[in-house]
Enzyme design. Structure first.
Site, PDB file in Angstrom:
ATOM      1  N   ARG A 260      72.625  -1.373  -5.082  1.00 27.61           N
ATOM      2  CA  ARG A 260      74.022  -0.879  -4.936  1.00 27.61           C
ATOM      3  C   ARG A 260      73.925   0.293  -3.961  1.00 27.61           C
ATOM      4  O   ARG A 260      75.175   0.243  -3.211  1.00 27.61           O
ATOM      5  CB  ARG A 260      74.457  -0.183  -6.551  1.00 27.61           C
ATOM      6  CG  ARG A 260      75.978   0.420  -6.551  1.00 27.61           C
ATOM      7  CD  ARG A 260      76.318   0.870  -7.676  1.00 27.61           C
ATOM      8  NE  ARG A 260      75.625   2.147  -8.028  1.00 27.61           N
ATOM      9  CZ  ARG A 260      75.909   2.619  -9.429  1.00 27.61           C
ATOM     10  NH1 ARG A 260      76.702   2.263 -10.084  1.00 27.61           N
ATOM     11  NH2 ARG A 260      75.253   3.626  -9.600  1.00 27.61           N
TER      12      ARG A 260
ATOM     13  N   HIS B 107      87.063  11.896  13.948  1.00 31.73           N
ATOM     14  CA  HIS B 107      87.262  10.800  12.638  1.00 31.73           C
ATOM     15  C   HIS B 107      86.463   9.848  13.404  1.00 31.73           C
ATOM     16  O   HIS B 107      85.629   9.351  12.405  1.00 31.73           O
ATOM     17  CB  HIS B 107      88.701  10.358  12.804  1.00 31.73           C
ATOM     18  CG  HIS B 107      89.585  11.372  12.284  1.00 31.73           C
ATOM     19  ND1 HIS B 107      89.806  12.522  12.434  1.00 31.73           N
ATOM     20  CD2 HIS B 107      90.189  11.162  11.084  1.00 31.73           C
ATOM     21  CE1 HIS B 107      90.543  13.066  11.611  1.00 31.73           C
ATOM     22  NE2 HIS B 107      90.809  12.377  10.643  1.00 31.73           N
TER      23      HIS B 107
ATOM     24  N   LYS C  69      80.335   3.595  -4.047  1.00 32.11           N
ATOM     25  CA  LYS C  69      80.075   4.927  -4.670  1.00 32.11           C
ATOM     26  C   LYS C  69      79.953   6.190  -3.644  1.00 32.11           C
ATOM     27  O   LYS C  69      79.128   6.571  -3.317  1.00 32.11           O
ATOM     28  CB  LYS C  69      78.756   4.859  -5.501  1.00 32.11           C
ATOM     29  CG  LYS C  69      78.415   5.955  -6.461  1.00 32.11           C
ATOM     30  CD  LYS C  69      77.167   5.673  -7.377  1.00 32.11           C
ATOM     31  CE  LYS C  69      77.030   6.573  -8.266  1.00 32.11           C
ATOM     32  NZ  LYS C  69      78.102   6.966  -9.191  1.00 32.11           N
TER      33      LYS C  69
ATOM     34  N   GLU D  86      88.550   3.353 -15.634  1.00 27.68           N
ATOM     35  CA  GLU D  86      87.173   3.854 -15.882  1.00 27.68           C
ATOM     36  C   GLU D  86      87.306   5.409 -15.881  1.00 27.68           C
ATOM     37  O   GLU D  86      88.383   6.043 -16.046  1.00 27.68           O
ATOM     38  CB  GLU D  86      86.110   3.615 -14.815  1.00 27.68           C
ATOM     39  CG  GLU D  86      86.432   4.182 -13.454  1.00 27.68           C
ATOM     40  CD  GLU D  86      85.548   4.086 -12.501  1.00 27.68           C
ATOM     41  OE1 GLU D  86      84.537   3.515 -12.478  1.00 27.68           O
ATOM     42  OE2 GLU D  86      86.029   4.009 -11.345  1.00 27.68           O
TER      43      GLU D  86
HETATM   44  N1  PDD Z   1      78.655   8.886 -12.138  1.00 22.36           N
HETATM   45  N2  PDD Z   1      82.136   5.366 -12.760  1.00 22.36           N
HETATM   46  C1  PDD Z   1      82.107   6.408 -12.041  1.00 22.36           C
HETATM   47  C2  PDD Z   1      83.674   6.596 -11.135  1.00 22.36           C
HETATM   48  C3  PDD Z   1      81.138   7.313 -11.964  1.00 22.36           C
HETATM   49  O1  PDD Z   1      81.014   8.319 -11.124  1.00 22.36           O
HETATM   50  C4  PDD Z   1      79.804   6.850 -12.515  1.00 22.36           C
HETATM   51  C5  PDD Z   1      78.503   7.485 -12.482  1.00 22.36           C
HETATM   52  C6  PDD Z   1      80.001   5.498 -13.458  1.00 22.36           C
HETATM   53  C7  PDD Z   1      78.743   5.017 -14.337  1.00 22.36           C
HETATM   54  O2  PDD Z   1      78.082   4.244 -13.401  1.00 22.36           O
HETATM   55  P1  PDD Z   1      76.328   4.500 -13.604  1.00 22.36           P
HETATM   56  O3  PDD Z   1      76.147   3.577 -14.936  1.00 22.36           O
HETATM   57  O4  PDD Z   1      75.572   3.482 -12.236  1.00 22.36           O
HETATM   58  O5  PDD Z   1      75.908   5.767 -13.377  1.00 22.36           O
HETATM   59  C8  PDD Z   1      81.088   5.034 -13.596  1.00 22.36           C
HETATM   60  C9  PDD Z   1      77.580   9.341 -11.778  1.00 22.36           C
HETATM   61  C10 PDD Z   1      76.443   9.536 -12.938  1.00 22.36           C
HETATM   62  C11 PDD Z   1      77.693  10.919 -11.332  1.00 22.36           C
HETATM   63  O6  PDD Z   1      78.662  11.031 -10.563  1.00 22.36           O
HETATM   64  O7  PDD Z   1      77.183  11.855 -11.638  1.00 22.36           O
END
Ligand code: PDD
Length: 276
Positions: free
Chosen positions: A50, A101, A148, A180
């Protein structure tokens, strides 16, 4: 605590970056949070894939550090000693000479990694503990929540709204459908069936989410990936969240909706927790 910055392992309080780093000036970077239990990285390959996808989607070049990520994490794990740790890996597009930018050509990405002790899941220690409290908010985030990104203003701003009650998690919704959490994915248990918002919606493809779906399918429990409207959410029997540093945590209240109290042994979330 020991950390990693651009090729060096050093004490975290000795790790300095320029204020012109694009992660600082533009939130121009991506990240991963990877758990490590008893010295073993959990679902590392999925996280690495990812991270690589996030870098590709944002046109941030790979660096050698990313190719050697597992070695760096295990070195930090050894030095930081905690049995269970959560690693934070951040890659930004790099440091500009002047804020602009459009970054200069061939900028070298900044790679920062730190770790913190990963506390035991409180709901494993005490399955009867009251679940987390959640507030519903309109999803005002950008349209690429599949990436992410470290630019998390949209995820965190509402937590600092002094006019709103403080909660453990925010559930975002758009056009009446839930998407989410601000830092987690959502599962709903409704009329004997498990639902989770599908990846066609604007959400992060959570590693923990996909692990849970796979494990449930292995145990012949169907998970329906679909749209979930607010009515269903607020009439559900159980709701839980999933993330790399929270594993699975049950929800007890969403705005004014109090979820029914159930024995852990009769709860789906508790069955799911057994997969970890
Ligand atoms: N957060 N959705 C969002 C917006 C997130 O920031 C996260 C994880 C998840 C869960 O994804 P995963 O199972 O891959 O951790 C879903 C991390 C833990 C954080 O920002 O600390």
């Amino acid at each position: 605590m020991w950390a990693y910055l651009n090729g060096q392992i050093l004490k975290e309080d000795q790790a300095f970056i320029s204020p012109l780093d694009r992660g600082f000036t533009f939130g121009d970077g991506v990240y991963e949070v990877i758990p490590c239990y008893a010295g073993k990285l959990f679902l590392f390959e999925d996280h690495l894939k990812r991270l690589q996808t996030s870098l590709e989607k944002t046109f941030i070049p790979f660096t050698d550090d990313i190719q050697n990520l597992d070695k760096i994490l295990l070195e930090l794990q050894k030095r930081n000693k905690f049995l269970n740790q959560s690693f934070y890996i951040q890659v930004t597009r790099g440091t500009d000479v002047v804020r602009s930018h459009q970054a200069e050509k061939n900028l070298k990405p900044t790679v920062f990694i730190t770790s913190q002790e990963l506390q035991e899941n409180p709901f494993r220690i005490n399955p009867n503990k009251k679940g987390i409290k959640v507030r519903l908010e309109e999803d005002i985030r950008w349209h690429r929540c599949d990436i992410k990104t470290i630019a998390l203003m949209g995820n965190t701003m509402t937590l600092h709204d002094p006019s709103k009650p403080s909660v453990d998690e925010i559930f975002f919704h758009k056009d009446g459908m839930i998407s989410e959490g601000s830092k987690s994915n959502i599962f709903v248990f409704y009329k004997g069936q498990v639902f989770t918002p599908s990846l066609r919606q604007n959400i992060l493809p959570g590693i923990t989410r996909s692990y849970i779906i796979k494990e449930m399918q292995k145990n012949n429990i169907e998970v329906i990936e679909s749209e979930i409207n607010l009515e269903k959410l607020l009439a559900s029997e159980e709701v839980w969240v999933s993330s790399s540093n929270k594993q699975v945590q049950p929800v007890s209240k969403i705005n004014e909706y109090i979820l029914p109290i159930k024995e852990p042994k009769d709860s789906m979330w508790y069955k799911v927790l057994e997969f970890f």
